[in-house]
Design a protein around this motif. Structure first.
Motif, short mmCIF file in Angstrom:
data_model
loop_
_atom_site.label_atom_id
_atom_site.label_comp_id
_atom_site.label_asym_id
_atom_site.label_seq_id
_atom_site.Cartn_x
_atom_site.Cartn_y
_atom_site.Cartn_z
N SER A 206 51.16 77.95 16.55
CA SER A 206 52.09 77.98 15.43
C SER A 206 53.34 78.78 15.77
CB SER A 206 51.40 78.58 14.20
OG SER A 206 52.22 78.47 13.07
N SER B 26 55.17 73.43 8.66
CA SER B 26 54.98 73.40 10.11
C SER B 26 56.05 74.22 10.81
CB SER B 26 55.01 71.96 10.63
OG SER B 26 53.95 71.20 10.09
N TYR C 145 45.35 67.16 1.63
CA TYR C 145 46.10 68.05 2.51
C TYR C 145 45.43 69.42 2.50
CZ TYR C 145 49.74 64.49 2.51
OH TYR C 145 50.43 63.30 2.66
N ALA D 87 53.58 67.99 18.46
CA ALA D 87 54.00 68.35 17.11
C ALA D 87 55.50 68.12 16.93
CB ALA D 87 53.66 69.81 16.82
N PHE E 78 45.16 73.63 4.04
CA PHE E 78 45.98 74.77 4.46
C PHE E 78 45.09 75.98 4.77
CE2 PHE E 78 48.02 72.02 1.45
CZ PHE E 78 49.17 71.64 2.14
N GLU F 212 50.00 78.93 1.30
CA GLU F 212 50.57 77.72 1.90
C GLU F 212 50.40 76.53 0.97
OE1 GLU F 212 49.15 76.79 5.77
OE2 GLU F 212 50.00 78.57 6.71
N ASP G 225 47.37 67.05 13.78
CA ASP G 225 47.81 67.41 12.44
C ASP G 225 46.80 67.00 11.37
OD1 ASP G 225 48.06 64.71 12.59
OD2 ASP G 225 50.19 64.63 12.05
N LEU H 86 54.96 69.20 4.17
CA LEU H 86 54.11 69.63 5.28
C LEU H 86 54.96 69.98 6.50
CD1 LEU H 86 51.02 69.90 5.68
CD2 LEU H 86 51.07 67.71 6.86
N ALA H 87 56.05 69.22 6.71
CA ALA H 87 56.96 69.53 7.82
C ALA H 87 57.58 70.92 7.63
CB ALA H 87 58.05 68.47 7.92
N THR I 44 46.89 68.42 7.91
CA THR I 44 47.26 69.83 8.00
C THR I 44 48.53 70.00 8.83
OG1 THR I 44 46.09 70.28 10.08
CG2 THR I 44 44.79 70.41 8.06
N THR I 45 49.00 71.25 8.91
CA THR I 45 50.07 71.57 9.86
C THR I 45 49.44 71.69 11.25
OG1 THR I 45 49.77 73.96 9.65
CG2 THR I 45 51.28 72.90 8.09
#
Length: 202
Positions: free
Chosen positions: A190, A90, A60, A158, A62, A67, A15, A86-87, A30-31
């Motif tokens: 993803s 995700s 952070y 994740a 993206f 995003e 992440d 961020l969650a 990041t995600t």
């Protein structure tokens, strides 16, 4: 404000990534989907936002501006900080978040670890008239798929990072894996993360 970074990827974790900019390695959170889309040694360009706290400066990153803008907007809701924002990204792409908020879809919002019914209701109340309508375009290219031997581990890690147990994560990955790997290709991390989250939300 650091609005974007571009440079060679020195490290890509679950992440987070480290991008070399002007000889400086910048740690960017990041995600999992965004982290899976970059490769060590290759150039990456990320839209970013810098979160300033009394004791820290946290960057952070993206895959696109949409995003990043969503990340910043959901934090205007009381009780929503960077980790929760961020969650959310995700679990759902920006358009799905818009659809959930504008449509008062509390069930979809509460699938995000850390968001309860009251938090989801507060988010709908505070953002429904500001969030806009889904555009049908995510604003970012789909992350590249990792090797078939890696995606299961990435999705499981994740899920654990988002609050589920290792057993729950592994079980969810196993349930979504069969159909995903049927064509012999490596699934998109993803997409598989979202599929696993849907299984866990049943």
């Amino acid at each position: 404000m650091i609005a974007s970074v571009r440079g060679s990827v020195l490290h890509a974790g679950l992440d987070r990534v480290v991008v070399e900019v002007g000889g400086v390695g910048m740690l960017v959170h990041t995600t999992p989907g965004t982290a899976a889309s970059v490769r060590r040694g290759q150039e990456a360009a990320l839209s970013t936002t810098l979160v300033v706290r009394e004791d820290s400066l946290t960057l952070y990153g993206f895959a696109g501006d949409d995003e990043r803008d969503m990340f910043e907007q959901v934090q205007t809701v009381s009780g929503v900080g960077p980790r929760l924002a961020l969650a959310m990204l995700s679990v759902m792409p920006p358009d799905r978040i818009r659809a959930a908020i504008s449509g008062s879809d509390i069930a979809a919002l509460t699938k995000v670890p850390g968001i309860g019914k009251k938090g989801a209701e507060r988010m709908v109340l505070e953002l429904r008239d500001k969030i806009g309508v889904p555009t049908g375009v995510s604003g970012a290219a789909a992350p590249a798929a990792p090797a078939a031997s890696l995606w299961r581990e990435q999705v499981s890690e994740a899920l654990v990072g988002l609050g589920w147990s290792a057993k729950q994560a592994d079980d969810a990955v196993t349930r979504v894996a069969d159909g995903a790997e049927g064509d012999g290709g490596a699934p998109n991390v993803s997409e598989m993360l979202r599929a696993a989250l849907r299984e866990l939300g049943r």
